[in-house]
Design a protein around this motif. Structure first.
Motif, PDB file in Angstrom:
ATOM      1  N   ALA A  49     -43.570 -51.630  61.198  1.00  0.00           N
ATOM      2  CA  ALA A  49     -44.383 -50.430  61.404  1.00  0.00           C
ATOM      3  C   ALA A  49     -45.842 -50.648  61.012  1.00  0.00           C
ATOM      4  CB  ALA A  49     -43.802 -49.265  60.613  1.00  0.00           C
ATOM      5  N   TYR A  79     -32.379 -42.189  61.621  1.00  0.00           N
ATOM      6  CA  TYR A  79     -32.742 -42.659  62.958  1.00  0.00           C
ATOM      7  C   TYR A  79     -31.892 -41.939  63.987  1.00  0.00           C
ATOM      8  CZ  TYR A  79     -35.268 -46.557  60.898  1.00  0.00           C
ATOM      9  OH  TYR A  79     -36.158 -47.318  60.192  1.00  0.00           O
ATOM     10  N   THR A 112     -41.469 -42.423  62.652  1.00  0.00           N
ATOM     11  CA  THR A 112     -41.647 -43.698  63.346  1.00  0.00           C
ATOM     12  C   THR A 112     -41.069 -43.574  64.751  1.00  0.00           C
ATOM     13  OG1 THR A 112     -39.566 -44.624  62.529  1.00  0.00           O
ATOM     14  CG2 THR A 112     -41.555 -45.035  61.209  1.00  0.00           C
ATOM     15  N   PRO A 114     -39.558 -46.306  66.963  1.00  0.00           N
ATOM     16  CA  PRO A 114     -39.139 -47.667  67.270  1.00  0.00           C
ATOM     17  C   PRO A 114     -38.803 -47.864  68.753  1.00  0.00           C
ATOM     18  CG  PRO A 114     -37.835 -46.733  65.460  1.00  0.00           C
ATOM     19  CD  PRO A 114     -38.616 -45.624  66.074  1.00  0.00           C
ATOM     20  N   ASN A 132     -41.413 -51.318  65.433  1.00  0.00           N
ATOM     21  CA  ASN A 132     -41.245 -50.033  64.761  1.00  0.00           C
ATOM     22  C   ASN A 132     -42.631 -49.485  64.476  1.00  0.00           C
ATOM     23  OD1 ASN A 132     -40.167 -47.842  63.519  1.00  0.00           O
ATOM     24  ND2 ASN A 132     -39.634 -48.885  61.641  1.00  0.00           N
TER      25      ASN A 132
END
Length: 138
Positions: A49, A79, A112, A114, A132
């Protein structure tokens, strides 16, 4: 994600890809580097990230063994699978959403976004080319 029109094989692949995303979450929440690393091809590339590029499982493992232990001491992560584009029957571009959480389960920091390119090998979907990305506000 619309899976109503997917055939039986595609449905099984979608379920298997979703299991990879679930395992990413499980391995991070429980700080299990080996479980996380088992999801990668040996020649995978991973961009963190924060933009660090890791080439191959050896580099990914070195980074993971330093970063993962202790990373969930003050929180957790969640996630979810957002979408899957099958480039070929054995290659998929997989979009997910991630969110770090406080110990109380409240979102913390930026989410985030991804992107995982996965390849199906010997019946398993493996992380191949991945990034990510932190989502900045606005």
């Amino acid at each position: 994600m619309d899976t109503k029109t997917a055939n039986t094989d595609t449905q099984a692949d979608l379920k298997a890809i979703e299991q990879v995303i679930d395992t990413i979450e499980h391995s991070q929440v429980n700080e299990l580097p080996e479980e996380f690393l088992s999801l990668f091809r040996a020649d995978a590339v991973w961009t963190t990230a924060h933009g660090k590029v890791l080439w191959g499982l050896k580099e990914i493992a070195e980074f993971t063994h330093k970063a993962l232990p202790g990373s969930m001491a003050n929180g957790s992560v969640r996630y979810e699978l957002v979408d899957v584009l099958f480039i070929r029957p054995d290659v998929a571009a997989v979009k997910a959403r991630g969110q770090y959480l406080t110990l109380d389960g409240e979102p913390t920091g930026n989410p985030t976004s991804p992107m995982y390119v996965m390849a199906k090998e010997d019946g398993r979907w493996l992380l191949t080319a991945n990034q990510n990305t932190e989502q900045l506000p606005g």
